[in-house]
Design a protein around this motif. Structure first.
Motif, mmCIF file in Angstrom:
data_model
loop_
_atom_site.group_PDB
_atom_site.id
_atom_site.type_symbol
_atom_site.label_atom_id
_atom_site.label_comp_id
_atom_site.label_asym_id
_atom_site.label_seq_id
_atom_site.Cartn_x
_atom_site.Cartn_y
_atom_site.Cartn_z
ATOM 1 N N GLY A 1 14.695 90.587 -48.330
ATOM 2 C CA GLY A 1 15.852 90.123 -49.082
ATOM 3 C C GLY A 1 17.215 90.526 -48.555
ATOM 4 O O GLY A 1 18.230 90.132 -49.130
ATOM 5 N N SER A 2 17.305 91.308 -47.453
ATOM 6 C CA SER A 2 18.643 91.612 -46.927
ATOM 7 C C SER A 2 18.606 91.576 -45.394
ATOM 8 O O SER A 2 17.555 91.778 -44.786
ATOM 9 N N PHE A 3 19.760 91.323 -44.804
ATOM 10 C CA PHE A 3 19.826 91.212 -43.340
ATOM 11 C C PHE A 3 19.312 92.477 -42.662
ATOM 12 O O PHE A 3 18.505 92.431 -41.738
ATOM 13 N N THR A 4 19.801 93.617 -43.118
ATOM 14 C CA THR A 4 19.495 94.861 -42.400
ATOM 15 C C THR A 4 17.997 95.172 -42.436
ATOM 16 O O THR A 4 17.398 95.495 -41.407
ATOM 17 N N THR A 5 17.386 95.016 -43.609
ATOM 18 C CA THR A 5 15.952 95.343 -43.672
ATOM 19 C C THR A 5 15.134 94.317 -42.903
ATOM 20 O O THR A 5 14.099 94.648 -42.317
ATOM 21 N N GLU A 6 15.597 93.075 -42.842
ATOM 22 C CA GLU A 6 14.873 92.059 -42.070
ATOM 23 C C GLU A 6 15.031 92.282 -40.563
ATOM 24 O O GLU A 6 14.094 92.063 -39.802
ATOM 25 N N VAL A 7 16.201 92.732 -40.135
ATOM 26 C CA VAL A 7 16.379 93.038 -38.708
ATOM 27 C C VAL A 7 15.449 94.200 -38.333
ATOM 28 O O VAL A 7 14.785 94.181 -37.296
ATOM 29 N N ARG A 8 15.367 95.182 -39.216
ATOM 30 C CA ARG A 8 14.490 96.327 -38.927
ATOM 31 C C ARG A 8 13.038 95.865 -38.803
ATOM 32 O O ARG A 8 12.308 96.257 -37.902
ATOM 33 N N ARG A 9 12.614 94.982 -39.704
ATOM 34 C CA ARG A 9 11.225 94.475 -39.634
ATOM 35 C C ARG A 9 11.011 93.696 -38.340
ATOM 36 O O ARG A 9 9.973 93.796 -37.693
ATOM 37 N N ALA A 10 12.008 92.890 -37.959
ATOM 38 C CA ALA A 10 11.857 92.076 -36.740
ATOM 39 C C ALA A 10 11.770 92.969 -35.506
ATOM 40 O O ALA A 10 11.026 92.681 -34.567
ATOM 41 N N VAL A 11 12.512 94.058 -35.499
ATOM 42 C CA VAL A 11 12.452 94.990 -34.352
ATOM 43 C C VAL A 11 11.042 95.573 -34.257
ATOM 44 O O VAL A 11 10.474 95.704 -33.168
ATOM 45 N N ARG A 12 10.459 95.884 -35.419
ATOM 46 C CA ARG A 12 9.071 96.412 -35.388
ATOM 47 C C ARG A 12 8.111 95.350 -34.867
ATOM 48 O O ARG A 12 7.176 95.659 -34.131
ATOM 49 N N ARG A 13 8.338 94.094 -35.233
ATOM 50 C CA ARG A 13 7.433 93.014 -34.784
ATOM 51 C C ARG A 13 7.518 92.774 -33.287
ATOM 52 O O ARG A 13 6.528 92.558 -32.621
ATOM 53 N N HIS A 14 8.760 92.761 -32.776
ATOM 54 C CA HIS A 14 8.954 92.261 -31.401
ATOM 55 C C HIS A 14 9.241 93.355 -30.372
ATOM 56 O O HIS A 14 9.216 93.074 -29.180
ATOM 57 N N ARG A 15 9.574 94.540 -30.824
ATOM 58 C CA ARG A 15 9.913 95.652 -29.925
ATOM 59 C C ARG A 15 10.855 95.211 -28.786
ATOM 60 O O ARG A 15 10.526 95.327 -27.604
ATOM 61 N N PRO A 16 12.023 94.681 -29.141
ATOM 62 C CA PRO A 16 12.960 94.241 -28.098
ATOM 63 C C PRO A 16 13.630 95.433 -27.426
ATOM 64 O O PRO A 16 13.576 96.559 -27.936
ATOM 65 N N GLY A 17 14.313 95.147 -26.303
ATOM 66 C CA GLY A 17 15.071 96.207 -25.638
ATOM 67 C C GLY A 17 16.454 96.359 -26.244
ATOM 68 O O GLY A 17 17.059 97.436 -26.190
ATOM 69 N N ARG A 18 16.964 95.292 -26.808
ATOM 70 C CA ARG A 18 18.285 95.363 -27.459
ATOM 71 C C ARG A 18 18.462 94.170 -28.396
ATOM 72 O O ARG A 18 17.682 93.207 -28.353
ATOM 73 N N ILE A 19 19.522 94.279 -29.199
ATOM 74 C CA ILE A 19 19.864 93.203 -30.136
ATOM 75 C C ILE A 19 21.212 92.637 -29.717
ATOM 76 O O ILE A 19 22.119 93.387 -29.368
ATOM 77 N N VAL A 20 21.319 91.312 -29.739
ATOM 78 C CA VAL A 20 22.605 90.670 -29.460
ATOM 79 C C VAL A 20 22.970 89.801 -30.659
ATOM 80 O O VAL A 20 22.135 89.064 -31.175
ATOM 81 N N VAL A 21 24.216 89.906 -31.084
ATOM 82 C CA VAL A 21 24.674 89.109 -32.231
ATOM 83 C C VAL A 21 26.147 88.775 -32.037
ATOM 84 O O VAL A 21 26.882 89.535 -31.387
ATOM 85 N N THR A 22 26.557 87.636 -32.548
ATOM 86 C CA THR A 22 27.986 87.285 -32.554
ATOM 87 C C THR A 22 28.628 87.911 -33.788
ATOM 88 O O THR A 22 28.006 87.957 -34.861
ATOM 89 N N GLU A 23 29.859 88.395 -33.658
ATOM 90 C CA GLU A 23 30.539 89.048 -34.788
ATOM 91 C C GLU A 23 30.454 88.170 -36.035
ATOM 92 O O GLU A 23 30.493 86.939 -35.946
ATOM 93 N N ALA A 24 30.318 88.830 -37.187
ATOM 94 C CA ALA A 24 30.181 88.087 -38.443
ATOM 95 C C ALA A 24 31.532 87.516 -38.850
ATOM 96 O O ALA A 24 32.579 88.052 -38.497
ATOM 97 N N SER A 25 31.495 86.431 -39.627
ATOM 98 C CA SER A 25 32.760 85.856 -40.081
ATOM 99 C C SER A 25 33.310 86.658 -41.260
ATOM 100 O O SER A 25 34.501 86.642 -41.511
ATOM 101 N N GLU A 26 32.433 87.343 -41.986
ATOM 102 C CA GLU A 26 32.870 88.062 -43.188
ATOM 103 C C GLU A 26 32.767 89.568 -42.981
ATOM 104 O O GLU A 26 31.818 90.062 -42.360
ATOM 105 N N TRP A 27 33.687 90.258 -43.543
ATOM 106 C CA TRP A 27 33.804 91.709 -43.408
ATOM 107 C C TRP A 27 32.531 92.413 -43.902
ATOM 108 O O TRP A 27 32.013 93.320 -43.255
ATOM 109 N N ARG A 28 32.043 91.947 -45.034
ATOM 110 C CA ARG A 28 30.841 92.517 -45.657
ATOM 111 C C ARG A 28 29.648 92.488 -44.695
ATOM 112 O O ARG A 28 28.920 93.465 -44.551
ATOM 113 N N VAL A 29 29.461 91.362 -44.011
ATOM 114 C CA VAL A 29 28.305 91.237 -43.113
ATOM 115 C C VAL A 29 28.550 92.027 -41.823
ATOM 116 O O VAL A 29 27.652 92.634 -41.265
#
Ligand SMILES: Cc1cc2nc3c(=O)[nH]c(=O)nc-3n(C[C@H](O)[C@H](O)[C@H](O)COP(=O)(O)OP(=O)(O)OC[C@H]3O[C@@H](n4cnc5c(N)ncnc54)[C@H](O)[C@@H]3O)c2cc1C
Ligand code: SF4
Length: 513
Positions: A81-109
């Motif tokens: 239900g939240s971005f941060t916990t889902e990113v953590r789950r995805a890291v466990r699934r895929h074991r990437p070397g790094r994460i790349v993301v474009t800056e969020a449009s909203e301050w909260r995100v």
């Protein structure tokens, strides 16, 4: 080494910086439908459908191009239900070397993204969002050292910098700004064009069913959903606007008409804000229409100013002044939001129409937002945070970076003049001049007081009386304050009492969402 590339719901552009060096054989794109994003304010059902359906279509587009997409659906049983916990789950699934993301449009995100490195133990690369015409850094350079910020100054620099509507170093057509020509009311003989709307396809229909089930008590109806949810449809919407809307966009930009929710407006903000269209291509399409003689200069300049000027400017204001900007309340306004904002149930015909359109289409055009719902909130002294959360909840195009400066700065003057040189306060006379609402209203726009008087009239004067200490020194407010100075104190007290009685009775109506 796998790179986990996160694409957020308003980053649906193939040229997104986070996707720039994507290796389809190695990398994984993560997209997440999380309940927190639909409920931090209770968005209009159409807004939720729009974002989720556009995300699902974008994921399909990436897959068609051979990209591996890990797509977390809202109804997946293990969705946290939240971005941060889902990113953590995805890291466990895929074991990437790094994460790349474009800056969020909203301050909260963006604040969430900044926590991802510590939560996941992964390096996180945050890239600049090149889809805007002015980066945050570019705006900061423009703003630095300036005492007063004015959109018009920024806009002219942007025109020069991007070579839009320019002839050499001079504005094409001879004028920087045709605003004076763009304030006509709509004559009865001018019929707004039918607009291209898009019937929901199977993907959208599936999301609609999900939204009806999960967010049944959210504001708004789905029946009229007609937003483009793919780039292909967004481009068709742009073409339709350039042909049928743009030629009259300038003339009737400020007009309002009962039963005509879209007039000559583009309806492109949702597609622009999600990334289905780029601001540059939209401005270029408008400029091409002018150069080919298909649209007059006042229409094209007026339209480009909204995008190259206002849209980029409010983003700059937002990112330069957040997070403190959210708490501004320069006029010390504290009233609760009247219930009719959620239901449209009011005798004030102009507001009934604006809220009605909002409920049906998740849309109201700029003048309805600024001079009806916004003006009323300003005059009534609604607490800025309450009206700001309302605007964020009710429109298909509502994203905080663009909604908040428009609400706090433009509509209710909560920033004390950072965005606008004076409050956009108006009495019923303005609404009567720019719309046909008053003729069928239960109130009389010509009456200044009494039970049948248009509430905008006494609310307008009560606002000026209440805010005298703060506003009478503003040279742009000199005229109404001169009028007020001639009124005896008893008359002023009577107006204040009438305004208070009206507002108290409204707040008593309750409601809310
Ligand atoms: C109180 C208030 C709240 C608003 N909230 C939002 C919001 O949440 N999201 C949003 O995109 N716009 C917002 N706006 C700005 C504007 O009203 C909408 O962009 C516009 O009504 C969307 O309809 P349209 O696409 O038909 O716009 P058009 O009238 O056709 O204008 C063309 C485009 O110009 C841009 N634009 C026009 N005016 C503005 C503006 N003042 N600020 C930024 N961009 C502008 C939009 O991208 C829009 O699509 C708000 C305005 C007010 C007064
Ligand atoms: S009379 Fe007043 S309340 Fe009624 S439509 Fe006109 S401006 Fe709105």
């Amino acid at each position: 080494m796998t790179v986990l590339r996160v694409v957020l719901g308003d980053q649906l552009s193939l040229d997104l910086s986070a996707l720039e060096d994507l290796d389809p054989g190695r990398d994984i794109v993560l997209m997440m439908e999380v309940v927190e994003e639909s409920t931090y304010v209770r968005h209009h059902k159409q807004k939720i459908v729009l974002v989720l359906s556009a995300m699902r279509h974008f994921a399909d587009l990436l897959r068609q191009r051979g990209v591996t997409v890990d797509y977390v659906r809202l109804d997946a049983p293990d969705n946290t239900g939240s971005f941060t916990t889902e990113v953590r789950r995805a890291v466990r699934r895929h074991r990437p070397g790094r994460i790349v993301v474009t800056e969020a449009s909203e301050w909260r995100v963006q604040a969430m993204i900044e926590g991802w490195a510590s939560v996941t133990g992964m390096p996180v690369e945050v890239r600049v969002d090149h889809r805007f015409l002015a980066s945050r850094a570019r705006f900061a350079v423009w703003a630095q050292g300036r005492r007063g910020w004015r959109m018009e100054h920024f806009y002219r620099e942007m025109r020069r910098e991007h070579g839009l509507l320019m002839q050499g170093d001079q504005p094409a057509g001879g004028e920087w700004n045709y605003d004076q020509a763009n304030r006509k009311s709509l004559p009865a003989r001018v019929v707004p064009p039918a607009r291209l709307r898009f019937s929901p396809d199977a993907v959208t229909r599936e999301v609609m069913a999900l939204v009806e089930q999960r967010f049944a008590d959210h504001f708004g109806a789905l029946a009229e959903f007609g937003w483009p949810v793919t780039r292909a449809d967004a481009v068709r919407a742009l073409d339709d606007f350039i042909t049928h809307g743009l030629p009259n966009f300038g003339d009737y930009q400020d007009a309002m008409k009962i039963g005509a929710p879209f007039l000559f407006h583009s309806l492109l903000a949702p597609a622009l804000n999600l990334g289905l269209l780029s601001p540059r291509e939209v401005c270029q399409a408008a400029e091409a229409a002018w150069r080919s003689g298909a649209a007059p200069p006042n229409a094209v300049e007026g339209f480009i100013r909204q995008i190259l000027g206002w849209r980029e400017y409010v983003r700059g204001v937002y990112w330069t002044l957040m997070p403190n900007y959210a708490d501004q309340n320069a006029l010390q306004a504290t009233r609760g939001l009247p219930g009719f904002y959620w239901t449209g149930d009011t005798d004030m015909r102009c507001l009934q129409e604006a809220v009605g359109s909002t409920l049906r289409y998740a849309y109201a055009h700029h003048i309805q937002r600024l001079m009806l719902t916004g003006n009323f909130a300003l005059l009534a002294g609604i607490a800025p945070r309450e009206i700001e959360r309302w605007y964020l909840a009710v429109y298909a195009d509502a994203f905080e970076w663009v909604e908040m400066p428009n609400t706090l700065g433009m509509a209710v003057f909560a920033d004390g003049g950072q965005m606008a040189s004076k409050p956009y306060a108006a009495s019923g006379a303005y609404i009567n001049r720019m719309s046909d609402a008053c003729s069928g209203c239960r109130f009389d726009v010509k009456l200044k007081s009494g039970p049948n008087a248009c509430p905008f009239n006494y609310l307008y004067w009560a606002f000026l009386i209440r805010q005298k200490d703060r506003l009478s020194g503003n040279p742009r407010m000199a005229m109404p304050y001169r009028t007020l100075a001639a009124w005896p104190l008893e008359r002023q007290a009577a107006i204040l009492a009438e305004a208070d009685a009206f507002l108290d009775q409204l707040n008593g109506e309750g409601g809310g969402s």
